[in-house]
Design a protein around this motif. Structure first.
Motif, PDB file in Angstrom:
ATOM      1  N   VAL A   1      12.552   4.631  18.265  1.00  0.00           N
ATOM      2  CA  VAL A   1      11.123   4.336  18.270  1.00  0.00           C
ATOM      3  C   VAL A   1      10.553   4.496  19.677  1.00  0.00           C
ATOM      4  O   VAL A   1       9.438   4.996  19.868  1.00  0.00           O
ATOM      5  N   ARG A   2      11.339   4.105  20.684  1.00  0.00           N
ATOM      6  CA  ARG A   2      10.899   4.228  22.077  1.00  0.00           C
ATOM      7  C   ARG A   2      10.516   5.673  22.414  1.00  0.00           C
ATOM      8  O   ARG A   2       9.552   5.926  23.148  1.00  0.00           O
ATOM      9  N   GLN A   3      11.257   6.630  21.867  1.00  0.00           N
ATOM     10  CA  GLN A   3      10.992   8.043  22.143  1.00  0.00           C
ATOM     11  C   GLN A   3       9.635   8.492  21.596  1.00  0.00           C
ATOM     12  O   GLN A   3       9.091   9.508  22.042  1.00  0.00           O
ATOM     13  N   ARG A   4       9.111   7.742  20.653  1.00  0.00           N
ATOM     14  CA  ARG A   4       7.838   8.115  20.025  1.00  0.00           C
ATOM     15  C   ARG A   4       6.648   7.362  20.621  1.00  0.00           C
ATOM     16  O   ARG A   4       5.516   7.597  20.226  1.00  0.00           O
ATOM     17  N   VAL A   5       6.924   6.445  21.548  1.00  0.00           N
ATOM     18  CA  VAL A   5       5.854   5.720  22.222  1.00  0.00           C
ATOM     19  C   VAL A   5       5.140   6.662  23.189  1.00  0.00           C
ATOM     20  O   VAL A   5       5.777   7.329  24.001  1.00  0.00           O
TER      21      VAL A   5
ATOM     22  N   SER B   1       0.833  -1.201   0.000  1.00  0.00           N
ATOM     23  CA  SER B   1       0.000   0.000   0.000  1.00  0.00           C
ATOM     24  C   SER B   1       0.870   1.255   0.000  1.00  0.00           C
ATOM     25  O   SER B   1       1.890   1.324   0.684  1.00  0.00           O
ATOM     26  N   SER B   2       0.473   2.243  -0.773  1.00  0.00           N
ATOM     27  CA  SER B   2       1.223   3.501  -0.835  1.00  0.00           C
ATOM     28  C   SER B   2       0.909   4.404   0.347  1.00  0.00           C
ATOM     29  O   SER B   2       1.629   5.357   0.624  1.00  0.00           O
ATOM     30  N   SER B   3      -0.180   4.094   1.053  1.00  0.00           N
ATOM     31  CA  SER B   3      -0.594   4.911   2.195  1.00  0.00           C
ATOM     32  C   SER B   3      -0.061   4.303   3.484  1.00  0.00           C
ATOM     33  O   SER B   3      -0.221   3.110   3.736  1.00  0.00           O
ATOM     34  N   LEU B   4       0.576   5.128   4.301  1.00  0.00           N
ATOM     35  CA  LEU B   4       1.080   4.657   5.579  1.00  0.00           C
ATOM     36  C   LEU B   4       0.136   4.996   6.723  1.00  0.00           C
ATOM     37  O   LEU B   4       0.354   4.582   7.848  1.00  0.00           O
ATOM     38  N   CYS B   5      -0.896   5.776   6.453  1.00  0.00           N
ATOM     39  CA  CYS B   5      -1.774   6.255   7.518  1.00  0.00           C
ATOM     40  C   CYS B   5      -2.653   5.122   8.035  1.00  0.00           C
ATOM     41  O   CYS B   5      -3.372   4.495   7.254  1.00  0.00           O
ATOM     42  N   PRO B   6      -2.621   4.851   9.332  1.00  0.00           N
ATOM     43  CA  PRO B   6      -3.518   3.828   9.892  1.00  0.00           C
ATOM     44  C   PRO B   6      -4.977   4.255   9.757  1.00  0.00           C
ATOM     45  O   PRO B   6      -5.287   5.437   9.747  1.00  0.00           O
ATOM     46  N   LEU B   7      -5.858   3.269   9.658  1.00  0.00           N
ATOM     47  CA  LEU B   7      -7.278   3.563   9.599  1.00  0.00           C
ATOM     48  C   LEU B   7      -7.746   4.043  10.967  1.00  0.00           C
ATOM     49  O   LEU B   7      -7.279   3.555  12.000  1.00  0.00           O
TER      50      LEU B   7
ATOM     51  N   LEU C   1       6.897   7.007   9.986  1.00  0.00           N
ATOM     52  CA  LEU C   1       5.466   6.724  10.131  1.00  0.00           C
ATOM     53  C   LEU C   1       4.909   7.431  11.363  1.00  0.00           C
ATOM     54  O   LEU C   1       3.883   8.127  11.281  1.00  0.00           O
ATOM     55  N   PHE C   2       5.565   7.265  12.500  1.00  0.00           N
ATOM     56  CA  PHE C   2       5.053   7.833  13.739  1.00  0.00           C
ATOM     57  C   PHE C   2       5.070   9.358  13.715  1.00  0.00           C
ATOM     58  O   PHE C   2       4.197   9.994  14.295  1.00  0.00           O
ATOM     59  N   ASP C   3       6.051   9.919  13.034  1.00  0.00           N
ATOM     60  CA  ASP C   3       6.145  11.377  12.979  1.00  0.00           C
ATOM     61  C   ASP C   3       5.046  12.008  12.129  1.00  0.00           C
ATOM     62  O   ASP C   3       4.803  13.212  12.215  1.00  0.00           O
ATOM     63  N   THR C   4       4.386  11.203  11.285  1.00  0.00           N
ATOM     64  CA  THR C   4       3.302  11.730  10.456  1.00  0.00           C
ATOM     65  C   THR C   4       1.949  11.653  11.164  1.00  0.00           C
ATOM     66  O   THR C   4       0.962  12.200  10.664  1.00  0.00           O
ATOM     67  N   LEU C   5       1.893  10.983  12.314  1.00  0.00           N
ATOM     68  CA  LEU C   5       0.627  10.807  13.021  1.00  0.00           C
ATOM     69  C   LEU C   5       0.272  12.048  13.839  1.00  0.00           C
ATOM     70  O   LEU C   5       1.161  12.784  14.278  1.00  0.00           O
TER      71      LEU C   5
END
Length: 250
Positions: free
Chosen positions: A209-213, A92-98, A165-169
């Protein structure tokens, strides 16, 4: 009858570089192949006379072979009637979770058996998207495919940079991480949307990644004396997913 060139091509698909080059993967056995056939058209099927498909099949992709020939191309100790080559699904080209859904993120999962089992667990608990860091095991290796027991057909696997991914949320979007210094999962509020991060078998979740939890969770150890230091990551995934789903039914 199977040719020497076909045998060579199949054996090459054990390696990631050839799977990517040919954009296909191997699946074996009536259960795994049968589930995948519901979703994907195989490039080719090799089967003994013992295997009979449950529905009509394009005979142009089917080649009947002997048990001896199946042993020559199989990656299993005990080959199971059928081996198929399927195209790797387009990512999928979209990384955004539903919204209003749970997803898993795997940070450096290395063991093929663990990855395959986690895919199967996600399928069981109705989680249809798994984000894998780029250094995670390949979901389309023969060992992973077999460990999924067909669940690979039901779960979207997306390889990406988890930090990106997390930075786009949105800042309010929940990112749950299982950490040894987290808070007791059985005492924490859990939402029905978000991403659950599971870390590497030996090192856990990476520091970046831990810093983004945003929500740090711990599966507590109820043993009163000496015990194991941590749970297997697949077992921890099952416990975590089960607790999230239990909350949704209470």
């Amino acid at each position: 009858m199977i040719s020497k060139n076909q045998i060579k091509i199949i054996r090459q698909l054990e390696q990631k570089k050839f799977r990517r080059l040919r954009n296909c993967f191997v699946a074996e056995g009536p259960k795994v192949v049968g589930d995948l056939l519901h979703h994907y058209r195989p490039e080719v099927l090799f089967a003994t006379d013992e295997w009979q498909p449950e529905w009509s099949l394009d005979t142009t992709v089917l080649t009947r072979i002997t048990d001896e020939e199946l042993h020559r191309i199989s990656f299993l100790q005990n080959p199971q009637q059928v081996l198929a080559i399927f195209p790797i699904p387009k990512q999928s080209s979209s990384l955004c979770p539903l919204s209003s859904s749970l997803a898993l993120a795997l940070d450096g999962i290395q063991d093929p058996g663990n990855l395959g089992t986690i895919i199967r667990i996600a399928d069981w608990f109705g989680i249809d998207t798994i984000y894998c860091s780029k250094d995670s095991a390949d979901a389309y290796s023969p060992k992973v495919v077999q460990a999924t027991m067909g669940s690979l057909a039901h779960v979207h696997i997306i390889y990406c940079d988890l930090q990106q991914l997390f930075d786009t949320l949105p800042p309010s979007y929940p990112i749950y991480g299982t950490l040894l210094d987290g808070d007791n999962i059985y005492q924490q509020p859990l939402s029905q949307e978000g991403i659950i991060v599971m870390g590497n078998e030996g090192n856990g979740i990476s520091e970046a990644v831990r810093q983004r939890v945003t929500h740090r969770l711990l599966i507590p150890n109820f043993h009163q004396g000496e015990s194991v230091e941590s749970l297997n990551v697949a077992i921890a995934t099952a416990i975590t997913c089960s607790e999230f789903r239990r909350r949704s039914t209470t």
